[in-house]
Design an enzyme around this catalytic site. Sequence first.
Site, PDB file in Angstrom:
ATOM      1  N   VAL A  63       0.807  -1.230   0.000  1.00 36.09           N
ATOM      2  CA  VAL A  63       0.000   0.000   0.000  1.00 36.09           C
ATOM      3  C   VAL A  63       0.840   1.280   0.000  1.00 36.09           C
ATOM      4  O   VAL A  63       0.312   2.359  -0.234  1.00 36.09           O
ATOM      5  CB  VAL A  63      -0.999   0.034   1.186  1.00 36.09           C
ATOM      6  CG1 VAL A  63      -2.038  -1.059   1.060  1.00 36.09           C
ATOM      7  CG2 VAL A  63      -0.281  -0.028   2.532  1.00 36.09           C
ATOM      8  N   ASN A  89      -7.392  -1.392   5.462  1.00 37.28           N
ATOM      9  CA  ASN A  89      -7.176  -2.202   6.667  1.00 37.28           C
ATOM     10  C   ASN A  89      -5.704  -2.486   6.956  1.00 37.28           C
ATOM     11  O   ASN A  89      -5.345  -2.679   8.119  1.00 37.28           O
ATOM     12  CB  ASN A  89      -7.941  -3.531   6.501  1.00 37.28           C
ATOM     13  CG  ASN A  89      -7.516  -4.578   7.495  1.00 37.28           C
ATOM     14  OD1 ASN A  89      -7.885  -4.521   8.673  1.00 37.28           O
ATOM     15  ND2 ASN A  89      -6.705  -5.534   7.059  1.00 37.28           N
ATOM     16  N   SER A 141      -8.069   2.716  15.633  1.00 33.47           N
ATOM     17  CA  SER A 141      -7.858   1.864  16.808  1.00 33.47           C
ATOM     18  C   SER A 141      -8.198   2.681  18.052  1.00 33.47           C
ATOM     19  O   SER A 141      -8.050   3.916  18.032  1.00 33.47           O
ATOM     20  CB  SER A 141      -6.388   1.442  16.888  1.00 33.47           C
ATOM     21  OG  SER A 141      -6.096   0.890  18.155  1.00 33.47           O
ATOM     22  N   TYR A 154       2.325   4.302  16.316  1.00 31.57           N
ATOM     23  CA  TYR A 154       1.052   3.660  15.956  1.00 31.57           C
ATOM     24  C   TYR A 154      -0.131   4.566  16.318  1.00 31.57           C
ATOM     25  O   TYR A 154      -1.052   4.761  15.522  1.00 31.57           O
ATOM     26  CB  TYR A 154       0.965   2.321  16.686  1.00 31.57           C
ATOM     27  CG  TYR A 154      -0.235   1.470  16.343  1.00 31.57           C
ATOM     28  CD1 TYR A 154      -0.271   0.733  15.158  1.00 31.57           C
ATOM     29  CD2 TYR A 154      -1.311   1.370  17.215  1.00 31.57           C
ATOM     30  CE1 TYR A 154      -1.367  -0.066  14.852  1.00 31.57           C
ATOM     31  CE2 TYR A 154      -2.405   0.573  16.919  1.00 31.57           C
ATOM     32  CZ  TYR A 154      -2.430  -0.146  15.741  1.00 31.57           C
ATOM     33  OH  TYR A 154      -3.514  -0.943  15.436  1.00 31.57           O
ATOM     34  N   ALA A 155      -0.080   5.154  17.530  1.00 33.11           N
ATOM     35  CA  ALA A 155      -1.171   6.031  17.974  1.00 33.11           C
ATOM     36  C   ALA A 155      -1.314   7.234  17.045  1.00 33.11           C
ATOM     37  O   ALA A 155      -2.432   7.648  16.696  1.00 33.11           O
ATOM     38  CB  ALA A 155      -0.925   6.494  19.410  1.00 33.11           C
ATOM     39  N   ALA A 156      -0.161   7.779  16.625  1.00 35.86           N
ATOM     40  CA  ALA A 156      -0.201   8.942  15.721  1.00 35.86           C
ATOM     41  C   ALA A 156      -0.905   8.576  14.417  1.00 35.86           C
ATOM     42  O   ALA A 156      -1.698   9.355  13.882  1.00 35.86           O
ATOM     43  CB  ALA A 156       1.221   9.435  15.441  1.00 35.86           C
ATOM     44  N   LYS A 158      -3.093   6.119  13.925  1.00 36.94           N
ATOM     45  CA  LYS A 158      -4.497   5.722  14.085  1.00 36.94           C
ATOM     46  C   LYS A 158      -5.384   6.921  14.398  1.00 36.94           C
ATOM     47  O   LYS A 158      -6.587   6.911  14.133  1.00 36.94           O
ATOM     48  CB  LYS A 158      -4.611   4.618  15.147  1.00 36.94           C
ATOM     49  CG  LYS A 158      -3.950   3.316  14.711  1.00 36.94           C
ATOM     50  CD  LYS A 158      -4.565   2.771  13.415  1.00 36.94           C
ATOM     51  CE  LYS A 158      -3.835   1.584  12.839  1.00 36.94           C
ATOM     52  NZ  LYS A 158      -4.425   1.120  11.569  1.00 36.94           N
ATOM     53  N   ILE A 187      -8.305  -7.073  19.491  1.00 36.15           N
ATOM     54  CA  ILE A 187      -8.930  -8.124  18.693  1.00 36.15           C
ATOM     55  C   ILE A 187      -7.918  -9.249  18.523  1.00 36.15           C
ATOM     56  O   ILE A 187      -6.742  -8.990  18.223  1.00 36.15           O
ATOM     57  CB  ILE A 187      -9.336  -7.579  17.293  1.00 36.15           C
ATOM     58  CG1 ILE A 187     -10.169  -6.294  17.417  1.00 36.15           C
ATOM     59  CG2 ILE A 187     -10.060  -8.641  16.483  1.00 36.15           C
ATOM     60  CD1 ILE A 187     -11.482  -6.428  18.141  1.00 36.15           C
TER      61      ILE A 187
HETATM   62  P1  NAP Z   1      -2.463  -8.408  11.010  1.00 34.64           P
HETATM   63  O1  NAP Z   1      -3.013  -9.695  11.480  1.00 34.64           O
HETATM   64  O2  NAP Z   1      -1.052  -8.077  11.318  1.00 34.64           O
HETATM   65  O3  NAP Z   1      -2.691  -8.317   9.428  1.00 34.64           O
HETATM   66  C1  NAP Z   1      -2.298  -7.189   8.726  1.00 34.64           C
HETATM   67  C2  NAP Z   1      -2.223  -7.536   7.254  1.00 34.64           C
HETATM   68  O4  NAP Z   1      -1.774  -6.363   6.569  1.00 34.64           O
HETATM   69  C3  NAP Z   1      -1.212  -8.634   6.953  1.00 34.64           C
HETATM   70  O5  NAP Z   1      -1.748  -9.547   6.028  1.00 34.64           O
HETATM   71  C4  NAP Z   1      -0.042  -7.871   6.364  1.00 34.64           C
HETATM   72  O6  NAP Z   1       0.700  -8.590   5.394  1.00 34.64           O
HETATM   73  C5  NAP Z   1      -0.759  -6.739   5.668  1.00 34.64           C
HETATM   74  N1  NAP Z   1       0.148  -5.642   5.388  1.00 34.64           N
HETATM   75  C6  NAP Z   1       1.098  -5.112   6.195  1.00 34.64           C
HETATM   76  N2  NAP Z   1       1.757  -4.135   5.577  1.00 34.64           N
HETATM   77  C7  NAP Z   1       1.226  -4.049   4.328  1.00 34.64           C
HETATM   78  C8  NAP Z   1       1.493  -3.240   3.206  1.00 34.64           C
HETATM   79  N3  NAP Z   1       2.472  -2.331   3.222  1.00 34.64           N
HETATM   80  N4  NAP Z   1       0.754  -3.400   2.087  1.00 34.64           N
HETATM   81  C9  NAP Z   1      -0.219  -4.346   2.042  1.00 34.64           C
HETATM   82  N5  NAP Z   1      -0.529  -5.140   3.077  1.00 34.64           N
HETATM   83  C10 NAP Z   1       0.203  -5.003   4.200  1.00 34.64           C
HETATM   84  O7  NAP Z   1      -3.329  -7.175  11.545  1.00 34.64           O
HETATM   85  P2  NAP Z   1      -4.790  -7.135  12.203  1.00 34.64           P
HETATM   86  O8  NAP Z   1      -4.665  -7.340  13.658  1.00 34.64           O
HETATM   87  O9  NAP Z   1      -5.737  -7.963  11.419  1.00 34.64           O
HETATM   88  O10 NAP Z   1      -5.127  -5.588  12.014  1.00 34.64           O
HETATM   89  C11 NAP Z   1      -5.741  -5.080  10.829  1.00 34.64           C
HETATM   90  C12 NAP Z   1      -5.931  -3.583  10.987  1.00 34.64           C
HETATM   91  O11 NAP Z   1      -6.728  -3.303  12.141  1.00 34.64           O
HETATM   92  C13 NAP Z   1      -4.626  -2.817  11.174  1.00 34.64           C
HETATM   93  O12 NAP Z   1      -4.692  -1.571  10.519  1.00 34.64           O
HETATM   94  C14 NAP Z   1      -4.556  -2.616  12.666  1.00 34.64           C
HETATM   95  O13 NAP Z   1      -3.797  -1.495  13.014  1.00 34.64           O
HETATM   96  C15 NAP Z   1      -6.031  -2.433  13.004  1.00 34.64           C
HETATM   97  N6  NAP Z   1      -6.332  -2.764  14.400  1.00 34.64           N
HETATM   98  C16 NAP Z   1      -6.102  -4.011  14.894  1.00 34.64           C
HETATM   99  C17 NAP Z   1      -6.377  -4.283  16.230  1.00 34.64           C
HETATM  100  C18 NAP Z   1      -6.163  -5.630  16.833  1.00 34.64           C
HETATM  101  O14 NAP Z   1      -6.331  -5.729  18.061  1.00 34.64           O
HETATM  102  N7  NAP Z   1      -5.819  -6.647  16.099  1.00 34.64           N
HETATM  103  C19 NAP Z   1      -6.870  -3.265  17.059  1.00 34.64           C
HETATM  104  C20 NAP Z   1      -7.084  -2.005  16.529  1.00 34.64           C
HETATM  105  C21 NAP Z   1      -6.812  -1.777  15.191  1.00 34.64           C
HETATM  106  P3  NAP Z   1       2.039  -9.411   5.793  1.00 34.64           P
HETATM  107  O15 NAP Z   1       1.552 -10.730   6.187  1.00 34.64           O
HETATM  108  O16 NAP Z   1       2.843  -9.441   4.531  1.00 34.64           O
HETATM  109  O17 NAP Z   1       2.713  -8.629   6.878  1.00 34.64           O
END
Ligand code: NAP
Length: 246
Positions: A63, A89, A141, A154-156, A158, A187
């Site tokens: 991205v 996402n 987030s 990260y906070a900045a 989000k 999550i």
């Molecule tokens: P995750 O399990 O780490 O999955 C993130 C996905 O994004 C991975 O498949 C990763 O690919 C992909 N990705 C990373 N960098 C990328 C890039 N430059 N271009 C394209 N794809 C990329 O994360 P998640 O927990 O599902 O979180 C998803 C979103 O929700 C994030 O934005 C996160 O900040 C937000 N969020 C999550 C939580 C939580 O508790 N889990 C809470 C609040 C917000 P790779 O496998 O190649 O790294």
Amino acid sequence: MRLKDKVAIVTGGGRGIGETTCIRFAEEGAKVVVADMNEADIQIVVEKIKQMGGEAVGMKVDVTDGVLVEKMIAETVTKYGKLDILVNNAGITADGKLVKMTEEQWDKVINVNLKGVFICGQAAAKVMSEQGYGVILNASSIVGIYGNFGQTNYAATKWGVIGMAKTWAKELGPKGIRVNAVAPGFIMTPMTEKMPEKVLDMMKDKSPLKTLGYPEDIANAYVYLASDEAKFVTGTVLSVDGGVVL
Ligand code: NAP
């Protein structure tokens, strides 16, 4: 079906919340572009959707790469004729206390979580503006709203994607485009599974519901905001956090 025949791109769709969002969107009738960097993960999600009788295609994209993102949007429109929904996402963490955080950690997270959202949002907005409709959803987030120990970068980002959602809602609303953010609590995904058990137990205990969240909790919020049920909802942040910050 709440997203019948809508065309949706989900960045970071290869695992975690992104994967579940792709699957939920397909269950609701959407044609889904699974956009991620990891080809193997992409293929698994596309196969799962096809096995359910849904429609999906995988696109390998970083991205932060404007050329690849433009190509992703163009290929989506060529294949499916339009773009209804973009879920921004993809997101990463690189934690460290303020006094120890390196510039490299700062840049890495800003690049994916903030610049990546800008690049994808801008490319999608061009197509959606021409169409006269569309929905953009940004992954924020609770950390963006309330801060978190060790997560300056990260906070900045989000908090930043909330600012972008509100700005885009104002700029793009007259063109028929809605833009919102979702602020998940903790999550259970590959991103949070690496957190110490002690912290997860603490988060669970802080929630009035005494539970952590699961990817489907966030995917269901995206389904609602992407659907026509939310046609009067724009520029808002939907917290999906089990009340953890009450
Ligand atoms: P995750 O399990 O780490 O999955 C993130 C996905 O994004 C991975 O498949 C990763 O690919 C992909 N990705 C990373 N960098 C990328 C890039 N430059 N271009 C394209 N794809 C990329 O994360 P998640 O927990 O599902 O979180 C998803 C979103 O929700 C994030 O934005 C996160 O900040 C937000 N969020 C999550 C939580 C939580 O508790 N889990 C809470 C609040 C917000 P790779 O496998 O190649 O790294």
